[in-house]
Design an enzyme around this catalytic site. Structure first.
Site, PDB file in Angstrom:
ATOM      1  N   LYS A  59       1.763  -6.376  -6.262  1.00  0.00           N
ATOM      2  CA  LYS A  59       1.099  -5.413  -7.130  1.00  0.00           C
ATOM      3  C   LYS A  59       1.582  -3.828  -6.823  1.00  0.00           C
ATOM      4  O   LYS A  59       1.353  -3.069  -7.465  1.00  0.00           O
ATOM      5  CB  LYS A  59      -0.556  -5.291  -6.634  1.00  0.00           C
ATOM      6  CG  LYS A  59      -1.214  -6.280  -7.232  1.00  0.00           C
ATOM      7  CD  LYS A  59      -2.809  -6.266  -6.628  1.00  0.00           C
ATOM      8  CE  LYS A  59      -3.929  -7.149  -7.483  1.00  0.00           C
ATOM      9  NZ  LYS A  59      -5.115  -6.708  -7.087  1.00  0.00           N
ATOM     10  N   GLY A  94       4.020   1.627  -2.992  1.00  0.00           N
ATOM     11  CA  GLY A  94       4.370   2.642  -2.854  1.00  0.00           C
ATOM     12  C   GLY A  94       3.417   3.909  -3.110  1.00  0.00           C
ATOM     13  O   GLY A  94       3.496   4.971  -2.570  1.00  0.00           O
ATOM     14  N   GLU A  95       2.231   3.781  -4.013  1.00  0.00           N
ATOM     15  CA  GLU A  95       1.611   4.845  -4.281  1.00  0.00           C
ATOM     16  C   GLU A  95       0.234   4.704  -3.259  1.00  0.00           C
ATOM     17  O   GLU A  95      -0.285   5.657  -2.832  1.00  0.00           O
ATOM     18  CB  GLU A  95       1.096   4.840  -5.718  1.00  0.00           C
ATOM     19  CG  GLU A  95       2.226   4.562  -6.881  1.00  0.00           C
ATOM     20  CD  GLU A  95       3.267   5.741  -6.786  1.00  0.00           C
ATOM     21  OE1 GLU A  95       3.030   6.507  -6.506  1.00  0.00           O
ATOM     22  OE2 GLU A  95       4.508   5.401  -7.255  1.00  0.00           O
ATOM     23  N   LYS A 119       7.216  -5.460   6.545  1.00  0.00           N
ATOM     24  CA  LYS A 119       7.729  -4.091   7.432  1.00  0.00           C
ATOM     25  C   LYS A 119       8.032  -3.109   6.157  1.00  0.00           C
ATOM     26  O   LYS A 119       7.591  -2.217   6.587  1.00  0.00           O
ATOM     27  CB  LYS A 119       9.114  -4.683   7.935  1.00  0.00           C
ATOM     28  CG  LYS A 119       9.585  -3.804   9.104  1.00  0.00           C
ATOM     29  CD  LYS A 119      10.751  -4.499   9.882  1.00  0.00           C
ATOM     30  CE  LYS A 119      11.300  -3.311  10.731  1.00  0.00           C
ATOM     31  NZ  LYS A 119      12.319  -4.016  11.703  1.00  0.00           N
ATOM     32  N   ARG A 153       0.497 -10.227  -3.188  1.00  0.00           N
ATOM     33  CA  ARG A 153       1.464 -10.777  -2.529  1.00  0.00           C
ATOM     34  C   ARG A 153       2.635  -9.765  -2.054  1.00  0.00           C
ATOM     35  O   ARG A 153       3.087  -9.141  -2.897  1.00  0.00           O
ATOM     36  CB  ARG A 153       2.165 -11.947  -2.823  1.00  0.00           C
ATOM     37  CG  ARG A 153       2.862 -12.964  -2.182  1.00  0.00           C
ATOM     38  CD  ARG A 153       3.570 -13.998  -2.823  1.00  0.00           C
ATOM     39  NE  ARG A 153       4.403 -15.177  -2.237  1.00  0.00           N
ATOM     40  CZ  ARG A 153       5.208 -16.102  -2.686  1.00  0.00           C
ATOM     41  NH1 ARG A 153       5.328 -16.270  -4.079  1.00  0.00           N
ATOM     42  NH2 ARG A 153       5.883 -16.717  -1.925  1.00  0.00           N
TER      43      ARG A 153
END
Length: 734
Positions: free
Chosen positions: A697, A700-701, A629, A624
């Site tokens: 989850k 960023g990576e 954005k 989710r």
């Protein structure tokens, strides 16, 4: 009154955006103090040896210089390794700035000049004269492979009989890939402003991804338990460079304690190359498959460089044991100690380079078997994590493949290399899979609603440009049924509720879960307060029978029975709740991961060998998504960096000097606007009720993982030439 829709899941603008674009957001080197002094670091010019003498007389004679600090006159600091072990420390003996006369790497800080202004401090620093006793150094990974040792990594044990399975496989690939050193290079260089307080305590503004990590580190190193507060409200990018306290922080504290004055230490761009980085690696893979491309065996060995004082270890080879279904797998990870600083986590550490090698090898296997690269991945699709032998809490990677391929137009791809062109440009289409573990760490948060009707939520996390301020505000607003403009989220203060380092894509799942549950606890307190009156319509009601909407609390069964939250607070006083959250036990039965499918189009000039990435489609399954954005921006940024990994980034070292040579942004190449074509990053719907209460989850990576491999695979498709050494530059294609 029309109900305000929940902000959770909405593509909202950043709440901190106006402060940043108007220059009102203050960063570590922008906080002033009365009588502030400025420090400039002097770095070693040799890679290994010891300091025989430091002549500081000329520097100290410059008017306006307050102090030249060296290992000979620094204030007392801890003597043993343990106090220097921060939350992200590698195994070994952490670096201790200005501890003694030993030189461990080129660029090591050996002195700090403190003066009335920065220009004066830098000038005086140039006058410091150092005599060294040099010792032979070793900085070349490839020439020191014989000295490698096993990394202290918790690798899964081998499964099956790899050697026999490889020998029986009719289709085999044995390949080696090399990746270079990369440096983080965020826009904001590292800086620390130490405000010396009248009582001898310190208030510090630091560029960091973990204020409490820095606070505990300094407390231990200087023996100042309870007398240090670290703040970092805004961070101008970090990408992992702020996970550990960098050396300007203890140096600034040393000077402040020595002088009993406030001190600021900022690093120059060149000095940003004198600490952690993504390590250089050599990776060897052997893949065996049947005639249809079904994997029979995988071996993956990674060899990475580390310092002589710490064993830097990341998750580099594990992905080869989990991303595809394979009965026979053997993984190995070795380290080579060199006379360099310890590497440091950099965006998607381990996966960025480990998955690059795996996904390039899978592309080579597809061509060896004569199978479409996408079809090969679907043939070997894993429903379970083979390393843990667990099902996934959710996995919509098939949808990533399907929807990404449809948007990219993969079905129109011809298999043969050099078969697609546009005039003098060779067109190549490449594919790779991305994966990153969906982690959750223990975290705490506090929520307080006062008489003004505003909700203040806080936790000692960070916002390194990812959108933490915004998404936490959205989570809190949704949980309390308040409009966004009545919610404030506070972070970047070591005195706030406990939070983990901001990294690993676990901030939303960890701190966000704590924020949500703190608001749930606050809702219960509002219900308890409303039930204090014997004639209250809420008497006997349970929390699940009450809803919070538009700043009001009401019974679900009887909506006309409602009350404004301010009215409750007016009677009871401000209400607050603080909670600590840990990963749920249900997670233990499952593997948790984000996944992506990356499709890339490149255009290669046939005569010049220049490469342009014209199109990228990145389909991501990340549970989710709180804010599509800000999350989409994260993916796009990761794609850009993945292009940089494939084509541009490389820190070059002169092994005779043991020193990085392109330590600036004119010679350390990163992608610019002209290098980037169309990026179509989107999220595949994925529902996960196990990973955490939010079902999130983290993103960023995952945006960078697989991009470099997809670019490399597209270049092979365009040119027929397989380049296994990053970055892929013109000289390697011509």
């Amino acid at each position: 009154m029309k109900p305000v829709s929940s902000p959770f899941g909405q593509p909202l603008d950043r709440v901190d955006g106006p402060l940043k674009v108007t220059g009102r957001a203050q960063y570590a080197a922008e906080f002033e103090a009365s009588g502030l002094l400025y420090g400039s670091v002097v770095n070693s010019s040799i890679a290994r040896g010891r300091i025989v003498s430091i002549d500081t007389r000329a520097a100290e004679a410059v008017p306006g210089v307050a102090l030249v600090l060296t290992h000979q006159n620094r204030p007392p600091i801890a003597s043993y390794d343990e106090p220097y072990e921060d939350d992200d420390a590698a195994d070994g003996s952490p670096f201790r700035p200005l501890f003694d006369d030993r030189i461990l790497y080129s660029g090591q800080p050996i002195a700090l000049v403190v003066a009335d202004n920065l220009e004066l401090a830098r000038h005086a620093g140039s006058l410091v004269r150092v005599e060294y006793e040099r010792e032979p150094h070793r900085t070349d990974l490839l020439s020191e492979l014989e000295s490698m040792h096993k990394a202290p990594a918790d690798l899964p044990p081998p499964r099956g009989d790899v050697d026999s399975a490889l020998a029986r496989s009719p289709v085999r690939v044995d390949v080696q890939y090399t990746t270079p050193v990369e440096h983080h290079n965020p826009m904001e260089p590292h800086a620390s402003t130490v405000h010396y307080q009248p009582d001898g305590s310190l208030e510090i503004h630091d560029k960091t991804q973990g204020v409490q990590n820095c606070m505990r580190y300094l407390e231990d190193v200087f023996g100042m338990k309870g007398r240090i507060r670290v703040l970092s409200p805004y961070v101008g990018g970090a990408f992992g460079s702020g996970l550990r306290p960098q050396y300007q922080l203890p140096l600034a504290v040393m000077a402040a304690l020595k002088l009993k004055r406030s001190v600021r230490v900022t690093l120059k761009r060149q000095q940003m190359f004198t600490f952690g980085y993504r390590p250089r690696t050599v990776q060897r893979l052997s893949l065996g498959a049947d005639a249809n491309g079904r994997l029979q065996a995988i071996t993956h060995q990674a060899i990475g460089q580390t310092s002589r004082f710490e064993d830097f270890t990341e998750h580099e080879v594990e992905w080869s044991g989990m991303l595809y279904q394979c009965p026979n797998v053997k993984l190995d990870y070795q380290l080579v100690p060199l006379d360099v600083y310890t590497p440091l986590d950099m965006r998607a550490p381990g996966a960025t380079i480990g998955v690059f090698a795996l996904e390039c090898a899978m592309d080579e296997l597809a061509y060896a078997a004569g199978v479409d690269p996408l079809a090969l991945r679907l043939t070997n699709y894993a429903e379970r994590n083979g390393n843990e032998d667990k099902p996934y809490s959710s996995k919509e990677l098939r949808q990533c493949y399907e929807q990404g391929a449809e948007r990219f137009g993969w079905s129109r791809r011809s298999m043969e290399p050099r078969s697609m062109r546009d005039g003098h440009q060779l067109i190549g289409w490449g594919l790779a899979t991305g994966v990153w573990e969906a982690m959750q760490m223990p975290a705490s948060a506090k929520a307080c609603l006062g008489p003004d009707g505003r909700l203040v939520v806080s936790s000692a996390t960070a916002d390194i440009g990812t959108g933490t301020y915004t998404v936490m505000t959205q989570i809190a607003a949704a949980a309390m049924g308040l409009p966004m403009d009545r919610v404030e989220f506070r972070l970047g203060d070591s005195s706030l509720s406990q939070a983990p380092l901001e990294g690993g894509s676990f901030t939303v799942s960890s701190v966000g879960s704590a924020v949500q549950q703190a608001c749930e606890a606050l809702r219960q307190k509002f219900l308890d307060a409303a039930q204090q009156s014997p004639v209250s319509p809420f008497t006997g009601a349970k929390l699940e029978e009450v809803e919070f909407m538009d700043g009001r609390m009401r019974l679900r069964a009887n909506p006309e029975h409602d009350v404004a939250l301010e009215q409750i607070v007016a009677v009871s006083g401000a209400l607050e709740a603080e909670v600590s959250v840990e990963p749920g036990e249900k997670r233990n039965e499952y593997a948790t991961a984000t996944h992506s499918a990356v499709f890339v189009e490149v255009r290669v000039d046939e005569a010049l060998g220049t490469v342009r990435v014209s199109r990228v489609v990145s389909a991501v399954a990340a549970g989710r998504v709180v804010n599509p954005k800000t999350a989409g921006n994260q993916i796009a940024g990761g794609v850009v960096w993945g292009i940089g990994q494939a084509l541009h980034e490389e820190t070059m070292i002169d092994h005779k000097l043991g020193r990085y040579m392109n330590h600036n942004l004119s010679e350390y190449h990163v992608p610019v606007n002209a290098d980037i074509g169309e990026i179509d990053a989107f999220f595949v719907e994925e529902n996960d009720e196990i990973v955490n209460a939010l079902g999130s989850k983290g993103v960023g990576e995952i945006g960078i993982v697989g991009v470099g491999a997809a670019v490399a695979n597209a270049i092979f498709h365009a040119t027929g030439k397989r380049v296994r050494d990053l970055p892929i530059t013109m000289d390697k294609l011509l």
